[in-house]
Design a protein around this motif. Structure first.
Motif, mmCIF file in Angstrom:
data_model
loop_
_atom_site.group_PDB
_atom_site.id
_atom_site.type_symbol
_atom_site.label_atom_id
_atom_site.label_comp_id
_atom_site.label_asym_id
_atom_site.label_seq_id
_atom_site.Cartn_x
_atom_site.Cartn_y
_atom_site.Cartn_z
ATOM 1 N N TYR A 118 0.837 -1.209 0.000
ATOM 2 C CA TYR A 118 0.000 0.000 0.000
ATOM 3 C C TYR A 118 0.873 1.261 0.000
ATOM 4 O O TYR A 118 0.617 2.214 -0.753
ATOM 5 C CB TYR A 118 -0.918 0.005 1.225
ATOM 6 C CG TYR A 118 -1.761 1.248 1.349
ATOM 7 C CD1 TYR A 118 -3.006 1.332 0.715
ATOM 8 C CD2 TYR A 118 -1.318 2.345 2.088
ATOM 9 C CE1 TYR A 118 -3.777 2.486 0.805
ATOM 10 C CE2 TYR A 118 -2.084 3.497 2.190
ATOM 11 C CZ TYR A 118 -3.307 3.562 1.551
ATOM 12 O OH TYR A 118 -4.066 4.721 1.643
ATOM 13 N N ASN A 119 1.889 1.260 0.828
ATOM 14 C CA ASN A 119 2.781 2.428 0.876
ATOM 15 C C ASN A 119 3.488 2.649 -0.450
ATOM 16 O O ASN A 119 3.735 3.794 -0.860
ATOM 17 C CB ASN A 119 3.817 2.246 1.992
ATOM 18 C CG ASN A 119 3.216 2.464 3.370
ATOM 19 O OD1 ASN A 119 2.225 3.191 3.515
ATOM 20 N ND2 ASN A 119 3.806 1.849 4.387
ATOM 21 N N TRP A 189 -5.546 4.309 -11.891
ATOM 22 C CA TRP A 189 -4.113 4.028 -11.816
ATOM 23 C C TRP A 189 -3.873 2.600 -11.330
ATOM 24 O O TRP A 189 -3.047 1.875 -11.882
ATOM 25 C CB TRP A 189 -3.468 5.027 -10.857
ATOM 26 C CG TRP A 189 -1.962 5.010 -10.820
ATOM 27 C CD1 TRP A 189 -1.115 5.834 -11.522
ATOM 28 C CD2 TRP A 189 -1.115 4.138 -10.040
ATOM 29 N NE1 TRP A 189 0.198 5.537 -11.231
ATOM 30 C CE2 TRP A 189 0.229 4.490 -10.322
ATOM 31 C CE3 TRP A 189 -1.366 3.096 -9.149
ATOM 32 C CZ2 TRP A 189 1.305 3.847 -9.733
ATOM 33 C CZ3 TRP A 189 -0.282 2.445 -8.568
ATOM 34 C CH2 TRP A 189 1.033 2.823 -8.852
ATOM 35 N N LEU A 190 -4.612 2.175 -10.283
ATOM 36 C CA LEU A 190 -4.407 0.844 -9.719
ATOM 37 C C LEU A 190 -4.904 -0.244 -10.661
ATOM 38 O O LEU A 190 -4.357 -1.350 -10.690
ATOM 39 C CB LEU A 190 -5.108 0.738 -8.357
ATOM 40 C CG LEU A 190 -4.507 -0.272 -7.359
ATOM 41 C CD1 LEU A 190 -3.021 0.017 -7.143
ATOM 42 C CD2 LEU A 190 -5.244 -0.215 -6.037
ATOM 43 N N ASP A 191 -5.930 0.065 -11.456
ATOM 44 C CA ASP A 191 -6.389 -0.907 -12.448
ATOM 45 C C ASP A 191 -5.277 -1.206 -13.453
ATOM 46 O O ASP A 191 -5.111 -2.343 -13.903
ATOM 47 C CB ASP A 191 -7.623 -0.367 -13.193
ATOM 48 C CG ASP A 191 -8.892 -0.468 -12.364
ATOM 49 O OD1 ASP A 191 -8.906 -1.235 -11.389
ATOM 50 O OD2 ASP A 191 -9.875 0.230 -12.698
ATOM 51 N N ARG A 192 -4.522 -0.170 -13.807
ATOM 52 C CA ARG A 192 -3.481 -0.330 -14.821
ATOM 53 C C ARG A 192 -2.175 -0.888 -14.273
ATOM 54 O O ARG A 192 -1.508 -1.688 -14.927
ATOM 55 C CB ARG A 192 -3.203 1.038 -15.500
ATOM 56 C CG ARG A 192 -4.347 1.548 -16.353
ATOM 57 C CD ARG A 192 -3.959 2.808 -17.124
ATOM 58 N NE ARG A 192 -3.747 3.956 -16.242
ATOM 59 C CZ ARG A 192 -2.556 4.473 -15.944
ATOM 60 N NH1 ARG A 192 -1.453 3.928 -16.450
ATOM 61 N NH2 ARG A 192 -2.456 5.525 -15.151
ATOM 62 N N TYR A 197 2.340 -4.480 -7.903
ATOM 63 C CA TYR A 197 2.481 -4.293 -6.453
ATOM 64 C C TYR A 197 1.731 -5.365 -5.642
ATOM 65 O O TYR A 197 1.786 -5.364 -4.419
ATOM 66 C CB TYR A 197 1.944 -2.918 -6.051
ATOM 67 C CG TYR A 197 2.581 -1.765 -6.779
ATOM 68 C CD1 TYR A 197 3.618 -1.027 -6.201
ATOM 69 C CD2 TYR A 197 2.148 -1.396 -8.054
ATOM 70 C CE1 TYR A 197 4.198 0.044 -6.870
ATOM 71 C CE2 TYR A 197 2.720 -0.323 -8.725
ATOM 72 C CZ TYR A 197 3.751 0.386 -8.138
ATOM 73 O OH TYR A 197 4.335 1.444 -8.805
ATOM 74 N N GLY A 198 1.023 -6.238 -6.349
ATOM 75 C CA GLY A 198 0.249 -7.272 -5.657
ATOM 76 C C GLY A 198 -1.191 -6.894 -5.374
ATOM 77 O O GLY A 198 -1.897 -7.621 -4.670
ATOM 78 N N TRP A 199 -1.656 -5.766 -5.944
ATOM 79 C CA TRP A 199 -3.037 -5.325 -5.732
ATOM 80 C C TRP A 199 -3.847 -5.520 -7.009
ATOM 81 O O TRP A 199 -3.447 -5.090 -8.082
ATOM 82 C CB TRP A 199 -3.089 -3.847 -5.352
ATOM 83 C CG TRP A 199 -2.620 -3.550 -3.956
ATOM 84 C CD1 TRP A 199 -1.409 -3.015 -3.599
ATOM 85 C CD2 TRP A 199 -3.333 -3.787 -2.746
ATOM 86 N NE1 TRP A 199 -1.325 -2.898 -2.245
ATOM 87 C CE2 TRP A 199 -2.499 -3.367 -1.682
ATOM 88 C CE3 TRP A 199 -4.588 -4.314 -2.454
ATOM 89 C CZ2 TRP A 199 -2.876 -3.449 -0.349
ATOM 90 C CZ3 TRP A 199 -4.962 -4.401 -1.118
ATOM 91 C CH2 TRP A 199 -4.118 -3.969 -0.075
ATOM 92 N N TYR A 216 -0.154 -12.011 -7.158
ATOM 93 C CA TYR A 216 -0.766 -11.133 -8.175
ATOM 94 C C TYR A 216 0.297 -10.368 -8.965
ATOM 95 O O TYR A 216 -0.007 -9.783 -10.012
ATOM 96 C CB TYR A 216 -1.726 -10.140 -7.533
ATOM 97 C CG TYR A 216 -3.056 -10.734 -7.108
ATOM 98 C CD1 TYR A 216 -3.462 -11.987 -7.541
ATOM 99 C CD2 TYR A 216 -3.918 -10.026 -6.263
ATOM 100 C CE1 TYR A 216 -4.678 -12.530 -7.165
ATOM 101 C CE2 TYR A 216 -5.146 -10.567 -5.882
ATOM 102 C CZ TYR A 216 -5.511 -11.803 -6.323
ATOM 103 O OH TYR A 216 -6.726 -12.329 -5.944
ATOM 104 N N THR A 217 1.527 -10.360 -8.474
ATOM 105 C CA THR A 217 2.593 -9.676 -9.221
ATOM 106 C C THR A 217 2.844 -10.354 -10.563
ATOM 107 O O THR A 217 3.472 -9.770 -11.457
ATOM 108 C CB THR A 217 3.897 -9.658 -8.395
ATOM 109 O OG1 THR A 217 4.231 -10.994 -8.013
ATOM 110 C CG2 THR A 217 3.736 -8.800 -7.141
#
Length: 229
Positions: A118-119, A189-192, A197-199, A216-217
């Protein structure tokens, strides 16, 4: 006529103890030997002692393992408890996890790997001018149960309620492995880039919801329509 008195025979005097018969003292009888327990009883006692010793050794070993930990003393690698809704359901069937804090807006309440990831996404989003906002992260079992009951009451059926809320035994929020984020720019951004990052976003119907898993990486799994699938 001779009047001389003839001599009288001397009286026979019997010694006072002449008729006393002395019976020799009998030797003292040897002490009776202690009664022997039946063979079966002695065998049972020996078996009981042996079993008692084995049980004591077993208990000692169990205590030692408990002190060392289930993995024989290996360091805790903070492996996530559950990595998907279905896995979470089986892992949580017995009740709340050990880390049952309720801190939805505190990212540090996530599991250590999830918090680290997350960070990283927050820092990298900031480099692109995006401010990541955590709207809901780690929830307690009770908190999730309340949300579930409210949604179930509002929707009237389990399947309808699961379109927005999961029961606590299925929610990765309870295990600190899920986040709901804003704004929309952060979601896009996180979708792409989230997989690096594993999310990953697991459901089509929840644009704000992401779950963490180290594997997920290698790529996000095919997205589901919703958690009811």
């Amino acid at each position: 006529m001779d009047h001389t008195t003839p001599p009288q025979p001397e009286p026979c005097v019997v010694p006072p103890d002449a008729h006393t018969i002395t019976i020799p003292a009998q030797p003292a009888a040897p002490p009776a030997a202690p009664a022997r327990e039946p063979t079966g009883r002695r065998r049972a006692v020996r078996v009981a002692w042996v079993l008692g010793g084995l049980l004591a050794l077993g208990a000692t070993g169990a205590i030692g393992l408990d002190l060392l930990g289930d993995d024989g003393g290996k360091a805790d690698t903070a492996t996530p408890i559950a990595e998907s809704a279905s896995a979470s359901a089986s892992a949580s069937a017995s009740g709340p996890p050990k880390n049952d804090v309720d801190a939805p807006t505190d990212p540090s309440a996530l599991t250590r790997p999830a918090y680290t990831a997350y960070n990283r996404i927050k820092a990298d989003m900031a480099k692109e001018g995006i401010t990541l906002s955590l709207t809901s992260g780690k929830r307690s079992w009770t908190h999730q149960q309340e949300l579930w009951e409210e949604e179930l009451k509002a929707k009237g059926s389990r399947q309808a309620a699961m379109r927005r809320v999961l029961p606590p035994e299925m929610s990765l929020h309870v295990h600190g492995l899920a986040i709901d984020i804003a704004p929309r720019a952060a979601q896009t951004w996180l979708d792409r880039k989230g997989s690096a990052y594993g999310w990953c976003r697991p459901y089509d119907n929840e644009a704000w919801h992401y779950e963490y898993k180290a594997s997920y990486t290698k790529g996000c799994p095919t997205r589901k329509a919703g958690p009811w699938e």
